[in-house]
Design an enzyme around this catalytic site. Structure first.
Site, PDB file in Angstrom:
ATOM      1  N   CYS A   1     -13.877   1.214 -27.471  1.00  0.00           N
ATOM      2  CA  CYS A   1     -13.551   2.385 -26.636  1.00  0.00           C
ATOM      3  C   CYS A   1     -13.663   2.030 -25.158  1.00  0.00           C
ATOM      4  O   CYS A   1     -14.689   1.528 -24.705  1.00  0.00           O
ATOM      5  CB  CYS A   1     -14.505   3.533 -26.976  1.00  0.00           C
ATOM      6  SG  CYS A   1     -14.463   4.875 -25.763  1.00  0.00           S
TER       7      CYS A   1
ATOM      8  N   CYS B   1     -16.736   4.008 -23.346  1.00  0.00           N
ATOM      9  CA  CYS B   1     -18.146   3.828 -23.688  1.00  0.00           C
ATOM     10  C   CYS B   1     -18.851   2.960 -22.627  1.00  0.00           C
ATOM     11  O   CYS B   1     -18.227   2.092 -22.005  1.00  0.00           O
ATOM     12  CB  CYS B   1     -18.276   3.172 -25.066  1.00  0.00           C
ATOM     13  SG  CYS B   1     -18.188   4.341 -26.447  1.00  0.00           S
TER      14      CYS B   1
ATOM     15  N   HIS C   1     -20.136   8.382 -27.678  1.00  0.00           N
ATOM     16  CA  HIS C   1     -18.736   8.402 -28.106  1.00  0.00           C
ATOM     17  C   HIS C   1     -18.416   9.585 -29.025  1.00  0.00           C
ATOM     18  O   HIS C   1     -17.291  10.098 -29.025  1.00  0.00           O
ATOM     19  CB  HIS C   1     -18.439   7.086 -28.834  1.00  0.00           C
ATOM     20  CG  HIS C   1     -17.015   6.888 -29.212  1.00  0.00           C
ATOM     21  ND1 HIS C   1     -16.035   6.594 -28.292  1.00  0.00           N
ATOM     22  CD2 HIS C   1     -16.381   6.940 -30.423  1.00  0.00           C
ATOM     23  CE1 HIS C   1     -14.868   6.457 -28.907  1.00  0.00           C
ATOM     24  NE2 HIS C   1     -15.056   6.662 -30.201  1.00  0.00           N
TER      25      HIS C   1
ATOM     26  N   ASN D   1      -7.983  17.527 -21.867  1.00  0.00           N
ATOM     27  CA  ASN D   1      -7.149  17.561 -23.068  1.00  0.00           C
ATOM     28  C   ASN D   1      -8.033  17.136 -24.218  1.00  0.00           C
ATOM     29  O   ASN D   1      -8.569  16.030 -24.203  1.00  0.00           O
ATOM     30  CB  ASN D   1      -5.973  16.585 -22.955  1.00  0.00           C
ATOM     31  CG  ASN D   1      -4.973  17.008 -21.908  1.00  0.00           C
ATOM     32  OD1 ASN D   1      -4.736  18.190 -21.720  1.00  0.00           O
ATOM     33  ND2 ASN D   1      -4.387  16.036 -21.217  1.00  0.00           N
TER      34      ASN D   1
ATOM     35  N   SER E   1      -5.826  10.600 -26.213  1.00  0.00           N
ATOM     36  CA  SER E   1      -5.744   9.365 -26.979  1.00  0.00           C
ATOM     37  C   SER E   1      -7.119   8.800 -27.320  1.00  0.00           C
ATOM     38  O   SER E   1      -7.220   7.794 -27.998  1.00  0.00           O
ATOM     39  CB  SER E   1      -4.920   8.334 -26.208  1.00  0.00           C
ATOM     40  OG  SER E   1      -5.318   8.292 -24.862  1.00  0.00           O
TER      41      SER E   1
ATOM     42  N   HIS F   1     -13.679   9.983 -27.251  1.00  0.00           N
ATOM     43  CA  HIS F   1     -14.845   9.951 -26.363  1.00  0.00           C
ATOM     44  C   HIS F   1     -14.760  11.168 -25.431  1.00  0.00           C
ATOM     45  O   HIS F   1     -13.735  11.389 -24.785  1.00  0.00           O
ATOM     46  CB  HIS F   1     -14.852   8.646 -25.555  1.00  0.00           C
ATOM     47  CG  HIS F   1     -16.171   8.407 -24.883  1.00  0.00           C
ATOM     48  ND1 HIS F   1     -17.006   7.372 -25.217  1.00  0.00           N
ATOM     49  CD2 HIS F   1     -16.823   9.112 -23.919  1.00  0.00           C
ATOM     50  CE1 HIS F   1     -18.103   7.436 -24.476  1.00  0.00           C
ATOM     51  NE2 HIS F   1     -18.006   8.482 -23.684  1.00  0.00           N
TER      52      HIS F   1
ATOM     53  N   HIS G   1     -14.293  13.472 -22.643  1.00  0.00           N
ATOM     54  CA  HIS G   1     -13.919  13.242 -21.240  1.00  0.00           C
ATOM     55  C   HIS G   1     -12.874  14.253 -20.795  1.00  0.00           C
ATOM     56  O   HIS G   1     -12.171  14.842 -21.603  1.00  0.00           O
ATOM     57  CB  HIS G   1     -13.378  11.823 -21.042  1.00  0.00           C
ATOM     58  CG  HIS G   1     -12.006  11.614 -21.622  1.00  0.00           C
ATOM     59  ND1 HIS G   1     -11.782  11.491 -22.987  1.00  0.00           N
ATOM     60  CD2 HIS G   1     -10.784  11.520 -21.037  1.00  0.00           C
ATOM     61  CE1 HIS G   1     -10.487  11.318 -23.199  1.00  0.00           C
ATOM     62  NE2 HIS G   1      -9.853  11.335 -22.045  1.00  0.00           N
TER      63      HIS G   1
ATOM     64  N   GLN H   1     -10.263  15.128 -17.029  1.00  0.00           N
ATOM     65  CA  GLN H   1      -9.579  14.449 -15.937  1.00  0.00           C
ATOM     66  C   GLN H   1      -9.564  15.340 -14.699  1.00  0.00           C
ATOM     67  O   GLN H   1      -9.745  16.556 -14.790  1.00  0.00           O
ATOM     68  CB  GLN H   1      -8.136  14.141 -16.316  1.00  0.00           C
ATOM     69  CG  GLN H   1      -7.968  13.210 -17.491  1.00  0.00           C
ATOM     70  CD  GLN H   1      -6.523  12.729 -17.617  1.00  0.00           C
ATOM     71  OE1 GLN H   1      -5.923  12.238 -16.662  1.00  0.00           O
ATOM     72  NE2 GLN H   1      -5.958  12.876 -18.798  1.00  0.00           N
TER      73      GLN H   1
HETATM   74  O1  G1P Z   1      -3.682  10.957 -19.015  1.00  0.00           O
HETATM   75  P1  G1P Z   1      -3.606  10.795 -20.499  1.00  0.00           P
HETATM   76  O2  G1P Z   1      -4.793  11.402 -21.220  1.00  0.00           O
HETATM   77  O3  G1P Z   1      -3.327   9.388 -20.941  1.00  0.00           O
HETATM   78  O4  G1P Z   1      -2.325  11.649 -20.935  1.00  0.00           O
HETATM   79  C1  G1P Z   1      -2.329  12.964 -21.366  1.00  0.00           C
HETATM   80  O5  G1P Z   1      -2.622  13.888 -20.313  1.00  0.00           O
HETATM   81  C2  G1P Z   1      -1.694  13.926 -19.216  1.00  0.00           C
HETATM   82  C3  G1P Z   1      -2.100  15.023 -18.274  1.00  0.00           C
HETATM   83  O6  G1P Z   1      -2.112  16.310 -18.885  1.00  0.00           O
HETATM   84  C4  G1P Z   1      -0.252  14.109 -19.712  1.00  0.00           C
HETATM   85  O7  G1P Z   1       0.627  13.922 -18.625  1.00  0.00           O
HETATM   86  C5  G1P Z   1       0.108  13.132 -20.826  1.00  0.00           C
HETATM   87  O8  G1P Z   1       1.387  13.449 -21.339  1.00  0.00           O
HETATM   88  C6  G1P Z   1      -0.940  13.226 -21.939  1.00  0.00           C
HETATM   89  O9  G1P Z   1      -0.645  12.330 -22.982  1.00  0.00           O
END
Ligand code: G1P
Ligand code: G1P
Lengths: 350, 350
Positions: free
Chosen positions: B52, B55, B116, B156, B164, B167, B169, B171
């Site tokens: 990961c 981590c 994680h 997300n 993806s 873990h 998190h 943004q």
């Molecule tokens: O930034 P990540 O987690 O790789 O990507 C994810 O979040 C982003 C922000 O909402 C989006 O634009 C991506 O399509 C999504 O896969």
């Protein structure tokens, strides 16, 4: 200071149809993908499926039997989001936070072919002409209902787009109000028309044809292009060259050319990742509210979710939901890739 | 004529935050589902995963090594959608159709925990307080950068939301422009404030508390509710009771209560379908453009896609993309269902 390079640098683009922006991050397409993969079913489907509620002669959920139809077949949606019943209601004009209004409407399903295993790109252009004629008939029939002011023709294709049955079909939701996206579009189209006495899309298509950077297909009467402000990776818009207000204004030559461009565009889509390309498509045109709408110019949107392959889609999530739509590949690049796809379907070639 | 019954009849509801409508079809929740099922991974995850990139102690794609962090850890996104570089650009004011502007910004990743296999509802409330302090710090740091006018904090969660890596998190995308959705919200908040000299959300929350039909959780300083105009089946909004402009204005008691409500809300979400409930969440608050923004009132949106079970989500597709958002279950029903979920996580109970 570095000069702005639209092919490389993060930027925002403006969508004049809905007055919104999109964030474009061209450099980001190099990002590795470790996220969710969609499943692709490559199982060959039968021409007739006894368990399919859209195949000719089969029984639907409500007990009705489908006729032995030979081209297209239209019926009322058995689980309609809208109802025809008139509801008594008086609006409380003082309400700021709790505004609700009953909505009347009719939802129909349009089967594109009796064959369970056909999709638009695999149909002969004449069969697509027949679908266009069905859309025209429905636009008139539904639009003539006194309380129907808008007829939304659309298709959800592929399970990733919420489609639960591969039998080729679309839907029509006709209703008394103008839906949000249509209302936004109409107000921008109207502002342009009032100022220039021409439709926004007439002028836009002319400039796009001159620039020739985002055109995917062009024939005598229609253009398929990736809009400058596209949000989905391979989003396209099919626009009539002539200022056509609604689908019922098509000449027979326009019907033919529209069928051809739909066949070619969906063929290119399928060829891109050699898969039955999922998308939602829908037609935007004049409402049926009895008013003249010279600002409207017929166009059809295609919103396909796939980004990198048959199994990796673009997620419109956190930032996109809270902030604004974001794309990685430029519309110019997408248009070039699509344009270079063959007009012959990969299933025929292989 | 039948009288309008908001619990039964198709209707539209108005969202005063973004000036858009949503179509509500309460009767439609009885529709059978034959479409796509999401995959649920119930594999127990390890506390530390050597593969990961989030981590502690592991190496990221760009070769950097994560520190041995003990609570939260923030770093610049290795595949940022925004770049910090200043770009020379002059706008062509005559442009109607091809408007593009370079956009500067900073994208960061916020790890919520070194573990994680933890998620928000499984963390102690004190650990969530720590995340809130991290968000405060980032809001200040990023907001202080001269060209940053907006700081979008979001998460997300779950592969179905494009995440993806399990873990825990979130943004932060900080940028020079106000993103589309924020700008829409701001203009509606401002119109209300200019008229009433109070924030729209202060008045809205008061009325919601009086009605007590859509409240999921209430504590001294925060309310979690399903907005009257919610589009996602179990969409919620967490709003401060006091008119708080931005996250850095929280008192310590507000930090505590915000942590508690986040823990309870995400626990209820997980309990609903006994699964790690996917969603995108994000905070809307005052921009960092140096202006006073008395119209802004701190709130956090939760947009979860699941509809009927851990594997069946709502698809916002054809009609929703071309027309307007549509929901099957009423916000009142959703609020009741969520409210009735235990505040103890199902994994502890079982
Ligand atoms: O930034 P990540 O987690 O790789 O990507 C994810 O979040 C982003 C922000 O909402 C989006 O634009 C991506 O399509 C999504 O896969
Ligand atoms: O009507 P269908 O095909 O059952 O349902 C599909 O299309 C509808 C219209 O876009 C959406 O509201 C549904 O979420 C989607 O699953």
């Amino acid at each position: 200071m570095k000069n702005f390079d639209i092919n490389e640098d993060p930027h925002r683009r403006y969508n004049p149809l809905i007055n919104e922006w999109v964030l474009v991050s061209p450099h980001r397409s190099k990002r590795p993908w470790q996220g969710q993969n969609e499943t692709v079913t490559s199982d060959a489907l039968p021409e007739y499926d006894p368990t399919c509620y859209l195949c000719p002669g089969n029984v639907r959920a409500n007990g009705m039997v489908n006729p032995d139809y030979e081209s297209s077949f239209v019926f009322e949606n058995d689980f309609a989001a809208l109802k025809q019943e008139e509801i008594a209601f008086e609006e409380n004009k003082n309400q700021t936070f709790f505004r609700a209004k009953p909505e009347r409407g009719i939802s129909r399903v349009v089967c594109f072919s009796p064959k369970h295993n056909l999709t638009l790109p695999e149909m002969p252009a004449e069969a697509i002409e027949n679908i266009i004629h069905t859309w025209q008939k429905e636009y008139i029939d539904l639009g003539n209902v006194d309380y129907i002011n808008h007829v939304q023709i659309f298709e959800n294709k592929g399970s990733v787009m919420g489609c639960s049955n591969p039998h080729p079909h679309g839907q029509i939701w006709a209703q008394s109000s103008l839906p949000t996206e249509v209302e936004k579009t109409q107000s921008n189209l109207k502002a342009y028309f009032d100022k220039h006495n021409k439709t926004l899309l007439e002028d836009y298509v002319k400039e796009e044809l001159n620039l020739n950077e985002r055109i995917v297909i062009e024939n005598d009467h229609f253009v398929a292009l990736v809009p400058f402000w596209a949000i989905w990776p391979y989003e396209t818009m099919v626009v009539s060259k002539r200022n056509v207000n609604k689908i019922t204004d098509f000449t027979e030559m326009e019907v033919t050319d529209f069928a051809v461009i739909l066949k070619q565009l969906t063929t290119k889509y399928d060829n891109l990742f050699e898969t039955t390309f999922p998308y939602s498509s829908g037609i935007h045109q004049s409402p049926t509210d009895g008013e003249l709408h010279p600002e409207w110019h017929f166009h059809m949107h295609f919103y396909p979710p796939l980004l990198r392959s048959a199994t990796v889609k673009k997620f419109m999530v956190g930032y996109e939901m809270m902030g604004e739509s974001q794309r990685d590949i430029t519309p110019e690049k997408s248009a070039e890739i699509l344009k270079n796809q063959s007009n012959v379907h990969y299933k025929i070639l292989t």
